[in-house]
Design a protein around this motif. Structure first.
Motif, PDB file in Angstrom:
ATOM      1  N   ARG A 136      25.783  46.265  28.093  1.00 48.80           N
ATOM      2  CA  ARG A 136      24.738  46.086  29.111  1.00 48.80           C
ATOM      3  C   ARG A 136      23.330  46.264  28.555  1.00 48.80           C
ATOM      4  NH1 ARG A 136      26.561  50.370  33.780  1.00 48.80           N
ATOM      5  NH2 ARG A 136      28.210  49.165  34.770  1.00 48.80           N
TER       6      ARG A 136
ATOM      7  N   ARG B 261      33.981  47.672  36.043  1.00 43.98           N
ATOM      8  CA  ARG B 261      32.744  47.478  35.263  1.00 43.98           C
ATOM      9  C   ARG B 261      32.843  46.355  34.236  1.00 43.98           C
ATOM     10  NH1 ARG B 261      32.938  53.388  35.299  1.00 43.98           N
ATOM     11  NH2 ARG B 261      31.138  54.165  36.444  1.00 43.98           N
TER      12      ARG B 261
ATOM     13  N   HIS C 249      22.525  48.957  50.277  1.00 43.37           N
ATOM     14  CA  HIS C 249      21.944  49.526  49.056  1.00 43.37           C
ATOM     15  C   HIS C 249      21.760  51.024  49.269  1.00 43.37           C
ATOM     16  CE1 HIS C 249      19.578  49.579  45.324  1.00 43.37           C
ATOM     17  NE2 HIS C 249      18.800  50.452  45.939  1.00 43.37           N
TER      18      HIS C 249
ATOM     19  N   THR D  40       9.740  53.475  49.543  1.00 43.55           N
ATOM     20  CA  THR D  40       9.023  52.455  48.764  1.00 43.55           C
ATOM     21  C   THR D  40       9.670  51.088  48.954  1.00 43.55           C
ATOM     22  OG1 THR D  40       8.724  54.198  47.132  1.00 43.55           O
ATOM     23  CG2 THR D  40       8.044  51.996  46.484  1.00 43.55           C
ATOM     24  N   ILE D  41      11.006  51.058  48.958  1.00 43.91           N
ATOM     25  CA  ILE D  41      11.727  49.788  49.084  1.00 43.91           C
ATOM     26  C   ILE D  41      11.408  49.125  50.430  1.00 43.91           C
ATOM     27  CG2 ILE D  41      14.055  48.786  49.315  1.00 43.91           C
ATOM     28  CD1 ILE D  41      14.933  50.973  47.215  1.00 43.91           C
TER      29      ILE D  41
ATOM     30  N   GLU E 287       7.942  47.594  49.689  1.00 43.59           N
ATOM     31  CA  GLU E 287       7.772  46.619  48.592  1.00 43.59           C
ATOM     32  C   GLU E 287       8.950  45.690  48.422  1.00 43.59           C
ATOM     33  OE1 GLU E 287       7.497  48.807  44.999  1.00 43.59           O
ATOM     34  OE2 GLU E 287       5.500  49.587  45.423  1.00 43.59           O
TER      35      GLU E 287
ATOM     36  N   LEU F 294      13.267  45.378  47.440  1.00 46.16           N
ATOM     37  CA  LEU F 294      14.139  45.867  46.367  1.00 46.16           C
ATOM     38  C   LEU F 294      13.788  45.157  45.083  1.00 46.16           C
ATOM     39  CD1 LEU F 294      17.813  45.899  47.686  1.00 46.16           C
ATOM     40  CD2 LEU F 294      16.705  47.701  46.356  1.00 46.16           C
ATOM     41  N   LYS F 295      13.553  45.943  44.042  1.00 43.25           N
ATOM     42  CA  LYS F 295      13.206  45.364  42.738  1.00 43.25           C
ATOM     43  C   LYS F 295      14.275  45.719  41.716  1.00 43.25           C
ATOM     44  CE  LYS F 295       8.246  45.708  43.470  1.00 43.25           C
ATOM     45  NZ  LYS F 295       7.020  46.397  43.022  1.00 43.25           N
ATOM     46  N   PRO F 296      14.429  44.894  40.693  1.00 42.46           N
ATOM     47  CA  PRO F 296      15.458  45.174  39.680  1.00 42.46           C
ATOM     48  C   PRO F 296      15.175  46.442  38.869  1.00 42.46           C
ATOM     49  CG  PRO F 296      14.710  42.886  39.547  1.00 42.46           C
ATOM     50  CD  PRO F 296      13.787  43.590  40.490  1.00 42.46           C
TER      51      PRO F 296
ATOM     52  N   ARG G 119      16.769  47.056  35.372  1.00 42.09           N
ATOM     53  CA  ARG G 119      17.861  46.113  35.090  1.00 42.09           C
ATOM     54  C   ARG G 119      17.406  44.672  35.330  1.00 42.09           C
ATOM     55  NH1 ARG G 119      22.717  49.705  34.969  1.00 42.09           N
ATOM     56  NH2 ARG G 119      22.233  51.500  36.273  1.00 42.09           N
TER      57      ARG G 119
ATOM     58  N   HIS H 254      20.929  45.568  42.524  1.00 42.29           N
ATOM     59  CA  HIS H 254      22.354  45.766  42.767  1.00 42.29           C
ATOM     60  C   HIS H 254      22.588  46.161  44.220  1.00 42.29           C
ATOM     61  CE1 HIS H 254      22.274  45.530  38.492  1.00 42.29           C
ATOM     62  NE2 HIS H 254      23.581  45.688  38.380  1.00 42.29           N
TER      63      HIS H 254
ATOM     64  N   ARG I  21      24.962  59.317  43.021  1.00 43.17           N
ATOM     65  CA  ARG I  21      24.670  59.519  41.589  1.00 43.17           C
ATOM     66  C   ARG I  21      23.310  60.181  41.412  1.00 43.17           C
ATOM     67  NH1 ARG I  21      23.488  54.423  40.866  1.00 43.17           N
ATOM     68  NH2 ARG I  21      23.071  54.383  38.636  1.00 43.17           N
ATOM     69  N   ARG I  22      22.429  59.991  42.400  1.00 44.81           N
ATOM     70  CA  ARG I  22      21.036  60.426  42.238  1.00 44.81           C
ATOM     71  C   ARG I  22      20.612  61.529  43.181  1.00 44.81           C
ATOM     72  NH1 ARG I  22      18.811  56.757  39.138  1.00 44.81           N
ATOM     73  NH2 ARG I  22      19.676  54.671  39.152  1.00 44.81           N
TER      74      ARG I  22
ATOM     75  N   VAL J  79      30.181  44.842  44.125  1.00 40.97           N
ATOM     76  CA  VAL J  79      28.779  44.824  43.681  1.00 40.97           C
ATOM     77  C   VAL J  79      28.251  43.395  43.712  1.00 40.97           C
ATOM     78  CG1 VAL J  79      27.177  45.325  41.778  1.00 40.97           C
ATOM     79  CG2 VAL J  79      29.163  46.794  42.132  1.00 40.97           C
TER      80      VAL J  79
END
Ligand code: HQG
Length: 180
Positions: free
Chosen positions: A18, A68, A101, A110-111, A114, A116-118, A121, A125, A139-140, A168
């Motif tokens: 990746r 994956r 998402h 923010t999303i 603005e 969703l931005k990559p 990546r 996703h 995860r975050r 995904v």
């Protein structure tokens, strides 16, 4: 190979397939494929993986809950997640009406302004179901924010969506009017 080592191998595969194939003297083709043999040889040149066998990649795939990587005709690639400078070609597809998402509360704010931005990546996703989005967010953060994306409507208005794996989806920038 024991489970912990398979997880480590999966991380190394993510790095090679990746993010940084050049660090393994590998070149992804336009769709992200490399030969299984070349990947094994590249890893075997590193002390930590000198005993890796081609069959271990299949073991990583079968022991993981997340889809994956894909192996086909002696080639292997990551389904999603790429950050290499050369954008991997993905198959365009018509998305379901709604995609999800999962993210942190502050990113969600923010999303909503603005879109969703990559970010780091090649693509943004999206998750096909809310629970998967929740797992992505966890995860975050322990306090997930789950955004609902009017994917079909966005597609109809010209936003491109692509197949990742079963759960995904990938897209280009998704403007805020399709996000709630
Ligand atoms: C956020 C994992 C501020 C976005 C997962 C996310 C997934 C914004 C972060 C896959 C933003 C990017 C991808 C904006 C997006 N302003 N923040 N405008 N737009 N963001 O890791 O979706 O285990 O690149 O919300 O399960 O978290 O590696 O994307 O928090 O399927 O196989 O910017 O990676 O799979 O983070 O995760 P990422 P993601 P694996």
């Amino acid at each position: 190979m024991e489970e912990h080592r398979l997880n480590q191998l999966s991380r190394t595969m993510a790095y090679a397939l990746r993010h940084a194939p050049e660090q393994f003297s590998l070149t992804l083709d336009a769709e992200g494929w490399v030969s299984v043999q070349d990947l094994a040889a590249a890893l075997q040149r590193r002390r930590a993986w000198r005993d890796v066998q081609e069959g271990d990649f299949a073991a990583v795939i079968s022991q993981s809950e997340k889809k994956r990587y894909e192996i086909r005709d002696g080639l292997i690639r990551a389904y999603y997640g790429h950050s290499t400078p050369q954008k991997v070609t993905k198959e365009p597809a018509i998305p379901p009406e709604i995609l999800w998402h999962g993210t942190t509360r502050s990113a969600a704010n923010t999303i909503c302004r603005e879109g969703l931005k990559p970010m780091g990546r090649q693509y943004t996703h999206l998750s096909s179901d809310k629970e998967t989005a929740r797992q992505v967010a966890l995860r975050r953060t322990s306090q997930p924010a789950i955004l609902q994306i009017a994917a079909l409507q966005a597609h109809q208005q010209g936003i491109k969506f692509y197949l990742g794996n079963d759960s995904v989806w990938l897209a280009e920038h998704v403007p805020p009017q399709f996000i709630q």
